[in-house]
Design an enzyme around this catalytic site. Structure first.
Site, mmCIF file in Angstrom:
data_model
loop_
_atom_site.group_PDB
_atom_site.id
_atom_site.type_symbol
_atom_site.label_atom_id
_atom_site.label_comp_id
_atom_site.label_asym_id
_atom_site.label_seq_id
_atom_site.Cartn_x
_atom_site.Cartn_y
_atom_site.Cartn_z
ATOM 1 N N ASP A 1 -3.346 0.122 -4.493
ATOM 2 C CA ASP A 1 -4.711 0.847 -4.424
ATOM 3 C C ASP A 1 -4.656 2.124 -5.554
ATOM 4 O O ASP A 1 -4.682 1.409 -6.410
ATOM 5 C CB ASP A 1 -4.406 1.623 -2.958
ATOM 6 C CG ASP A 1 -5.768 2.311 -2.288
ATOM 7 O OD1 ASP A 1 -6.456 1.633 -1.972
ATOM 8 O OD2 ASP A 1 -5.671 3.667 -2.654
ATOM 9 N N HIS B 1 -4.914 -4.532 3.981
ATOM 10 C CA HIS B 1 -4.864 -3.538 2.980
ATOM 11 C C HIS B 1 -3.531 -3.066 2.561
ATOM 12 O O HIS B 1 -3.291 -3.073 1.382
ATOM 13 C CB HIS B 1 -5.716 -2.585 3.188
ATOM 14 C CG HIS B 1 -5.579 -1.490 1.875
ATOM 15 N ND1 HIS B 1 -6.334 -1.958 0.607
ATOM 16 C CD2 HIS B 1 -5.768 -0.235 1.683
ATOM 17 C CE1 HIS B 1 -6.192 -0.953 -0.301
ATOM 18 N NE2 HIS B 1 -5.561 0.057 0.399
#
Length: 293
Positions: free
Chosen positions: A102, A269
């Site tokens: 991320d 994610h």
């Protein structure tokens, strides 16, 4: 909550900015960088496996975790990458591999461009480059990644709204972006909550504002100059994540890097927490290909 057993340290990287990290293992140096709204604790299930082969440095980014959250300082990825380069050099590592999830992947991307002599290999988890994301905004992206646009708002609005109930906002970032909620037990959420204070809220908004401004300027300059990542790059992504469902991830990364490989992981994610064994195995296989640095 302890991240994992290791030596905890804080490194002064200049300008009064101190970066917190945990070091464990022996072997080629490996820098692990976390995402939003997390800390180096996100590596708790992956770092011990990697530390069997590498000297693992799990670091909190500027503005997050136990690292400094300076007011009025830069939060562009160039500044944040320079912090991490300073950490590794302070620890005696001039050349090392980087794994970033991320936001940490975006810092790793910038570090590989700005200090190619230092980055031996780069792995990015569940991202495509920031420039590509902003140049391909559609309804699906604006809906799934609404926080990219919310956090950039000026005048203190996101800080005020998030600050009214930080825990609710924090938990909203995990609900719907993970296949199973049991990967975030109470003690993990408590640790993330401990670090998600008013200073982190402010600093993380500055991070996202930089991504929508200065970072894009730097990325466009690189593209105009034909600069790409020369280090080997591994891209891993969640097969059910927004990135996995909406991008041809390897094709995109091949526009930004010369040597790209990668594959999907059975996760959404948060790969390192949802699928730690698969993520650690993929990272270790990739890193061991050229672990003579």
């Amino acid at each position: 909550m302890e991240l994992f057993e290791g030596d905890r340290t804080t490194v002064e990287v200049g300008g009064g900015v101190r970066i917190a990290a945990t070091v464990r293992g022996d072997g080629p140096p490996l820098l692990l960088l976390h995402g939003y709204p997390q800390t180096r604790s996100m590596w708790r299930l992956v770092a011990p496996e990697l530390a069997e082969r590498f000297t693992v440095v799990a670091s909190d980014l500027r503005g997050y975790g136990d690292s400094a959250k300076p007011i009025g300082e830069r939060y562009d990825k160039r500044a944040m990458a320079a912090d991490q380069l300073g950490v590794m050099r302070s620890l005696g590592f001039d050349r090392f591999a980087v794994v970033g999830h991320d936001r940490g992947g975006r810092v790793g991307h910038r570090l590989a461009l700005d200090a190619p002599e230092a980055v031996a290999a780069l792995a990015v988890l569940d991202i495509v480059p920031t420039l590509h994301m902003f140049e391909h905004v559609d309804r699906a992206m604006a809906t799934s990644y609404f926080h990219w646009f919310f956090l950039t708002q000026s005048g203190g609005l996101p800080e005020a709204l998030i600050g009214a109930d930080p825990r609710a906002w924090l938990e909203s970032r995990f609900r719907g972006r993970a296949r199973r909620q049991d990967v975030f037990p109470a003690e993990v959420m408590d640790e993330y909550g401990r670090c998600f204070d008013a200073d982190t809220i402010r600093a993380s908004c500055a991070d996202y504002r930089a991504a929508a401004g200065t970072d894009l300027e730097h990325d466009r300059e690189d593209r105009a100059d034909g600069r790409t990542i020369e280090a080997p790059l591994l891209a891993l992504w969640g097969e059910s994540s927004y990135v996995g469902r909406n991008f041809d991830v390897l094709t995109v990364w091949r526009e930004f890097a010369a040597h790209v490989q990668g594959h999907a992981v059975e996760a959404d994610h948060y790969l390192a927490e949802e699928a730690p064994a698969e993520t650690a195995a993929a990272l270790r296989a990739f890193l061991e290909q050229g672990a003579a640095w």
